[in-house]
Scaffold this motif. Sequence first.
Motif, mmCIF file in Angstrom:
data_model
loop_
_atom_site.group_PDB
_atom_site.id
_atom_site.type_symbol
_atom_site.label_atom_id
_atom_site.label_comp_id
_atom_site.label_asym_id
_atom_site.label_seq_id
_atom_site.Cartn_x
_atom_site.Cartn_y
_atom_site.Cartn_z
ATOM 1 N N LEU A 142 0.839 -1.198 0.000
ATOM 2 C CA LEU A 142 0.000 0.000 0.000
ATOM 3 C C LEU A 142 0.876 1.252 0.000
ATOM 4 N N LEU A 143 1.908 1.249 0.862
ATOM 5 C CA LEU A 143 2.741 2.450 0.964
ATOM 6 C C LEU A 143 3.574 2.649 -0.306
ATOM 7 N N LEU A 144 4.120 1.555 -0.847
ATOM 8 C CA LEU A 144 4.898 1.700 -2.076
ATOM 9 C C LEU A 144 4.019 2.179 -3.227
ATOM 10 N N SER A 145 2.786 1.662 -3.283
ATOM 11 C CA SER A 145 1.893 2.102 -4.355
ATOM 12 C C SER A 145 1.553 3.571 -4.189
ATOM 13 N N ALA A 146 1.311 3.981 -2.940
ATOM 14 C CA ALA A 146 0.998 5.393 -2.705
ATOM 15 C C ALA A 146 2.181 6.260 -3.129
ATOM 16 N N LEU A 173 6.883 3.559 6.110
ATOM 17 C CA LEU A 173 7.285 2.288 5.508
ATOM 18 C C LEU A 173 8.619 1.836 6.080
ATOM 19 N N LEU A 174 9.584 2.755 6.130
ATOM 20 C CA LEU A 174 10.913 2.392 6.609
ATOM 21 C C LEU A 174 10.875 2.010 8.088
ATOM 22 N N LEU A 175 10.029 2.706 8.853
ATOM 23 C CA LEU A 175 9.888 2.342 10.267
ATOM 24 C C LEU A 175 9.345 0.928 10.407
ATOM 25 N N ALA A 176 8.467 0.548 9.491
ATOM 26 C CA ALA A 176 7.790 -0.748 9.611
ATOM 27 C C ALA A 176 8.625 -1.897 9.061
ATOM 28 N N TRP A 191 18.338 1.906 12.440
ATOM 29 C CA TRP A 191 17.228 1.007 12.795
ATOM 30 C C TRP A 191 17.004 -0.028 11.693
ATOM 31 N N LEU A 192 17.036 0.424 10.438
ATOM 32 C CA LEU A 192 16.828 -0.498 9.319
ATOM 33 C C LEU A 192 17.934 -1.549 9.263
ATOM 34 N N ILE A 193 19.178 -1.089 9.426
ATOM 35 C CA ILE A 193 20.301 -2.026 9.320
ATOM 36 C C ILE A 193 20.268 -3.029 10.473
ATOM 37 N N LEU A 194 20.140 -2.494 11.705
ATOM 38 C CA LEU A 194 20.151 -3.381 12.865
ATOM 39 C C LEU A 194 18.916 -4.267 12.895
ATOM 40 N N GLY A 195 17.779 -3.701 12.455
ATOM 41 C CA GLY A 195 16.559 -4.504 12.399
ATOM 42 C C GLY A 195 16.730 -5.686 11.458
ATOM 43 N N ALA A 196 17.399 -5.439 10.341
ATOM 44 C CA ALA A 196 17.631 -6.520 9.378
ATOM 45 C C ALA A 196 18.544 -7.577 9.985
#
Lengths: 663, 148
Positions: free
Chosen positions: A356-360, A401-404, A459-464
């Motif tokens: 949804l977010l990417l489409s938006a 999106l990035l937070l999620a 957050w994105l890197i460590l989350g991954a």
Amino acid sequence: MIPEIGHYALVLALTMALVQSVLPLWGARRGDAGLMATGASTAYAQLLLVLVAFLALTTAYLQSDFSVLNVVQNSHSAKPLLYKITGVWGNHEGSMVLWVLILVFFGALVAIFGGNLPEGLRATVLSVQAWTTAVFLLFILATSNPFVRLSEAPIEGTDLNPILQDPGLAFHPPLLYAGYVGFSVAFSFAVAALIEGRVDAAWARWVRPWTLAAWCFLTLGIALGSYWAYYELGWGGWWFWDPVENASFLPWLSGTALLHSAIVMEKRNALKVWTVLLAILTFSLSLLGTFLVRSGVLTSVHAFATDPTRGVFILLILVFAVGGALALFAWRASSLQSGGLFAPISREGALVLNNLLLSAACGVVLIGTLYPLALEAVTGQKISVGAPFFDATFAPIMVPLLLAVPFGPMLAWKRGDLYAASQRLFAAAAIALVCMIALYAVVSGGPVLAPFGIGLGVWLILGAISEITFRSKLFSGPLSTGLRRAAGLPRAAWGTMLAHAGVGVTVIGIVAVTAYEREEIVSMKPGDTLDIGGYELTLDGFAPREGPNYSDTVGIFTVRRGGAEIGRLEPARRVYVATGMPTTETGIRTQGLSQLYVSLGDAGSEGAMAVRAYYKPLVTLIWLGPLVMVIGGVVSLTDRRLRVGAPRRAKASEKPIQPAPAE
Amino acid sequence: MKRKQRRLVLIGVAGVILFSAVGLMLVAFQDNIVFFNSPSDVVANGVAPDKRIRLGGLVQEGSVERVGDTTVKFAVTDTASRIPVVYTGLLPDLFREGQGVVTEGKLGADGIFVADTVLAKHDENYMPREVADALKEQGHWMAEDQTQ
């Protein structure tokens, strides 16, 4: 003689494409194995013929055959060998030949690797692929023939546009086209599924690697184009929200959505209709990109073609392909069995949110790109929609999106536990928060949001990484067994980790440069020193320098840090002999992940020259991030289920067309 | 959760995202759109102060004057009207007198256009389309203008 062979080969390829457009499809409808089998042969024949045409054109360039109009307009005998070759696709006609070459290459790949597909589906896919090929071959032959001869050959050519004479540009268009055109396979599969009235998990398992491969090419192509603009145009910018850049970014956004929705379809047999629609839309956006760039609607460095008949032709292709596919979709989509629903908090739910977010985001960029064109067509008013618009709309959509993103892989299929996922991500969140606060305390100046942006990247890197450590239980028990478990994880899991971490790397680069870069524009004489970002740049003097088809005025700078000399920078003003056109060659020095960037401006009074200097902290991360993403994509492509799964299904498909059940 | 509720959640989330995106765009369209004007447009209609516009035309012959190290003054003309422009920064490679140019910035109270961006052509043969159209409107379009 050679150009005529090339021309003839294109005509033959068109007839092959026309045959392939009809016979395999007809065979699939009638259940005639003989007719269906023609698809593979014609696909190989097309690849061979278009390759012959492409090589014929390349030969004309290598030999500087100035009896060919296209060569005259875009080449010069003194041009270095590399640019004679890249000049083949540095113009409208040649780039369309390359486009079709890649298209038939993918068609042939489907024929080669499609042995384990149900026969009817493979035949239908090949036919649909041939429709696209036929239309584009017709376009080349009717409006953009690269083999047109001149009755009187001039002695010298007019040279390729100098800013296109660059190694970055040697690989940018082929990669970009491989991405654009790679999505044609997903498109053909989607249309074939609609014709057959059936999609299942096996279909998704087929479409996903093609989409992933195309996505990898497109990611690399966009990153390379961005780096090219950064160092070649001399403005220090890496993304301008230029309509042509947007044209390549749109299929990337919807292609990324497609990658994720295909996972849901493959694993859970859900989101079928949506995935088929995305496959159609992604290739449609690729075609739209080709139209925008090739039609001359936009004025830009990429707009080679300004012949209106070409624009109208591509517009017709666009209407025919997009309109036709969407009409087929509207007519047949209801025949596709829809999958089950699922709990909102689940892996599927997270992937739907991603979609949804990417489409938006894709929609916002699309409207921002097309609105000025539409407004001018309707009211005649000329406007420009620039970076501020996209910053104000695209960024707020991407942040949630990035937070999620890190939550997605932590949630289980069907029904996830958000609380448990949060606990597993606690360490990542805590470290990211500490980074944010530390940065806020230490760095004075810069926008307030910058520490937040950097923290988001962390957050994105460590989350991954958390996902890998959690799944392999890395830290419970001895580290060696943990590591062995981590190595034993499916490659797809590692691919996900790398791709998501790559996004984080890019985010950090973007935020750091946007918030903390230093720019100085000064007039400098030999002997002057400029302080920037903790470095001292001393202009030693100017020196002339001759290249094969240009002459430079080089500014020689010595770079010092704390008094110690660490290197030199040599930006130049370059004039190309054939066209007399001046360009700026930037001097770039990479220090760790950051860069010093200097370009020369106009000569001022008394031997002074305007100098633009930047200190760009962590700028290389902007392009290293996409590289990490692509490595993730490639790792995921080597996943066991794609390597080992394929032959196993081949045995299964000896039985009549029975799709493999969902995993 | 029942099937119906799940569907409602999906539609709800999709709706929220759609409305936010549309809202963001509408706000951004109000603030961030830049209109293109020819010098004649500016003279005829005026421009509100502090409104960013794009001003395009030809760099008037003999008007380029360097002030200090990196500031330059020139005039943009569509042959009918002219607007003086001041710009600080590096000029593009192909900025020349008599050539097409697009500048972006704000019109000062003194009638001088303060540009923060100057875009020139990408190559010898390319005239910014807006400029070409503006010149055509004035009836002064000649093919030679493009190449010379």
